[in-house]
Design a protein around this motif. Structure first.
Motif, PDB file in Angstrom:
ATOM      1  N   LEU A  74      45.472  46.788  39.293  1.00  0.00           N
ATOM      2  CA  LEU A  74      44.615  46.019  40.201  1.00  0.00           C
ATOM      3  C   LEU A  74      43.149  46.462  40.185  1.00  0.00           C
ATOM      4  N   PRO A  75      42.844  47.760  39.982  1.00  0.00           N
ATOM      5  CA  PRO A  75      41.426  48.119  39.865  1.00  0.00           C
ATOM      6  C   PRO A  75      40.702  47.348  38.769  1.00  0.00           C
ATOM      7  N   SER A  76      41.389  47.051  37.667  1.00  0.00           N
ATOM      8  CA  SER A  76      40.758  46.279  36.598  1.00  0.00           C
ATOM      9  C   SER A  76      40.502  44.845  37.031  1.00  0.00           C
ATOM     10  N   VAL A  77      41.420  44.283  37.810  1.00  0.00           N
ATOM     11  CA  VAL A  77      41.199  42.937  38.340  1.00  0.00           C
ATOM     12  C   VAL A  77      39.988  42.956  39.269  1.00  0.00           C
ATOM     13  N   SER A  78      39.846  44.034  40.047  1.00  0.00           N
ATOM     14  CA  SER A  78      38.683  44.171  40.923  1.00  0.00           C
ATOM     15  C   SER A  78      37.396  44.236  40.114  1.00  0.00           C
ATOM     16  N   VAL A  79      37.445  44.924  38.973  1.00  0.00           N
ATOM     17  CA  VAL A  79      36.272  44.976  38.090  1.00  0.00           C
ATOM     18  C   VAL A  79      35.934  43.577  37.590  1.00  0.00           C
ATOM     19  N   PRO A 261      33.158  53.091  39.444  1.00  0.00           N
ATOM     20  CA  PRO A 261      32.619  51.874  38.816  1.00  0.00           C
ATOM     21  C   PRO A 261      32.510  50.676  39.750  1.00  0.00           C
ATOM     22  N   ILE A 262      33.539  50.410  40.571  1.00  0.00           N
ATOM     23  CA  ILE A 262      33.513  49.191  41.390  1.00  0.00           C
ATOM     24  C   ILE A 262      32.389  49.229  42.428  1.00  0.00           C
ATOM     25  N   PRO A 263      32.231  50.305  43.222  1.00  0.00           N
ATOM     26  CA  PRO A 263      31.079  50.346  44.143  1.00  0.00           C
ATOM     27  C   PRO A 263      29.745  50.280  43.413  1.00  0.00           C
ATOM     28  N   SER A 264      29.655  50.919  42.238  1.00  0.00           N
ATOM     29  CA  SER A 264      28.408  50.890  41.470  1.00  0.00           C
ATOM     30  C   SER A 264      28.071  49.474  41.029  1.00  0.00           C
TER      31      SER A 264
END
Length: 505
Positions: A74-79, A261-264
């Protein structure tokens, strides 16, 4: 009885969902000429479910496997969602147009491909995300390449080579951390051990792109009228200024400070929105629209319109839906033991380090091809082969490099893989619209496939293939790591010359 207690399927049954899914994919892609692999992969998931039920699994068992893999990824989907927002907003802010403008005015067409690869590698190394690099800097480079009248597949090949290699060696990258985690090594030793394949592959790719720039693209053939039309159109429709590169600089600074990465990336999207309002005169509601639905403009220059009319969360839904279905298929294959059976059959045929290293790379590639998931292609072979490397007395750094090369680097080269689907979508290659010639980016992404080739060569020559140190073996014992007993598989002679730890499995 838990699913882990069940006997593994036999090889014919384990291969059934894999082969049938490939057949259905082939019909869709090549017979119908329709490049939408979603339904074939969903059918593959259903076939795997039927195989699982034949093995005694309940649907709840299979469902747990499906959603476990989806949850992990799911983190990749968030990206993907965040990158979609960034693309739309950075076009509106003038950040992407400014990159295109200065690229056309500063870069030489002959060195463009080589420079594009290096730039993407640097940005990806800083951000720790190949997808973020492809969707931002990569998109701008596609615009510059179009201005130079360079075929899209050449530019895409250079972008993919740089972006995924930067991701491969960045300590901020999720896959760079996943590979050593599943093989029992540490991330910095893992990165150091990848240098023997990473550096030569990048140098060879750089030389090829440089040669192609001078051999394929002659200065006299470049249409400066076309370039002038593009730059004039950009100046007419956007404020162009180096200050508009600040959103991109902010993301790089946050990455260097080791922000996730996501917050950035989200901070970059917010900065882009503020920049669009201050520099381009956009309203807040328009920014929300660009972030969700993408940017829209008619510049009068067709090449620019095709690149600038894009972005937004909704533009990523095709890719996200494909990623989720592919992940579910991979999770079902793992849960039912089909992939484990195939890997174990391969392992029974291995009699040398060169064989096991080649098998690890090949298994990661095959998992990418079949399951469509770069994470599963790293995690599954990493877990399965690690005890064998320990039983052979070889450092599992060899394995972490193998699964990274067959997993991370091959994922963008498989069009229905999560990585490949994102590349095709983010770079506007238009494959689903019938522009199949743009799939030529796959063989032209030289750095991605040269690295595993070099890894296999090293395995057969013994170069850069470290044995397990005494400290590493002691660490295995202290942590209770599984060590395969290979005494019945033809390894007695090598074990006598290079003693391995006592087998525990």
């Amino acid at each position: 009885m838990s699913s882990t207690d069940r006997a593994l399927p036999g090889l014919p049954l384990a291969l059934t969902p894999v082969l049938l899914t490939l057949v259905v994919l082939g019909v869709q892609l090549f017979y119908f000429g329709d490049f939408t692999p979603h339904v074939p992969l969903a059918i593959g998931l259903a076939i795997t479910g039927l195989v699982g039920m034949k093995l005694g699994f309940t649907w709840n068992d299979i469902e747990k496997g499906v959603f476990h893999v989806i949850h992990v990824s799911l983190p990749s989907v968030s990206v993907l969602i965040t990158v979609g927002m960034i693309i739309g907003v950075w076009i509106a802010s003038g950040t992407v147009p400014t990159l295109i403008y200065y690229g056309l005015t500063i870069l030489s067409p002959q060195i463009f491909l080589a420079a594009a690869m290096i730039l993407c590698a640097i940005v990806s190394l800083s951000l720790g995300t190949s997808w973020g690099t492809v969707g931002t800097v990569g998109l701008a480079l596609m615009g510059i390449g179009a201005g130079f009248d360079i075929p899209m597949y050449w530019t895409a090949g250079a972008v993919v080579s740089g972006a995924f290699f930067g991701d491969k060696v960045s300590p901020l990258s999720d896959t760079t951390n996943l590979a050593p985690a599943v093989t029992g090594t540490d991330v910095f030793s893992h990165i150091k051990n990848m240098m023997p394949t990473t550096v030569p592959a990048m140098l060879i790719a750089f030389a090829i792109y440089l040669f192609a720039g001078f051999a394929v693209i002659e200065g006299g053939d470049v249409s400066f009228e076309r370039i002038n039309a593009i730059t004039a159109s950009l100046q007419q429709n956007f404020l162009i200024s180096p200050w508009l590169l600040l959103p991109a600089l902010l993301v790089i600074v946050l990455a260097v400070k080791r922000m996730p990465p996501i917050p950035s990336l989200f901070a970059g999207a917010v900065a882009g929105g503020i920049t669009a309002m201050l520099a381009q005169g956009e309203g807040l509601h328009a920014i929300f629209t660009y972030a969700n639905s993408g940017y829209s403009i008619e510049t009068g220059v067709e090449a620019m319109d095709s690149l600038l009319n894009r972005g937004g969360i909704q533009s990523m839904m095709w890719t996200i839906s494909l990623v989720l279905i592919a992940l579910g298929f991979g999770g079902a294959l793992e849960r039912t033991g089909c992939l484990e059976t195939i890997i174990k059959v391969i392992m029974t045929k291995i009699r040398s380090f060169a064989g096991i290293q080649t098998a690890a790379i090949g298994t990661s590639m095959a998992t990418n091809l079949v399951a469509g998931d770069p994470y599963l292609s790293i995690a599954l072979p990493g877990r399965m082969y690690a005890p064998v490397y320990r039983g052979m007395g070889y450092s599992t750094l060899n394995l972490s490099r193998a699964v990274e090369e067959g997993g991370t680097l091959i994922s963008p080269l498989v069009p229905w893989n999560a990585g490949g689907a994102f590349v095709i979508s983010a770079l506007a290659l238009g494959v689903s619209s019938g522009n199949l010639e743009n799939l030529l980016y796959i063989p032209l992404a030289f750095a991605c496939w040269l690295s595993p080739v070099l890894g296999i060569i090293y395995a057969f020559t013994g170069l850069f293939s470290p044995r397990a140190s005494a400290a590493e073996i002691e660490g295995w014992k202290e942590s209770g790591e599984a060590v395969a007993d290979l005494t019945d598989q033809g390894w007695q002679e090598e074990e006598e010359e290079n003693p391995s730890p006592v087998a525990t499995t």
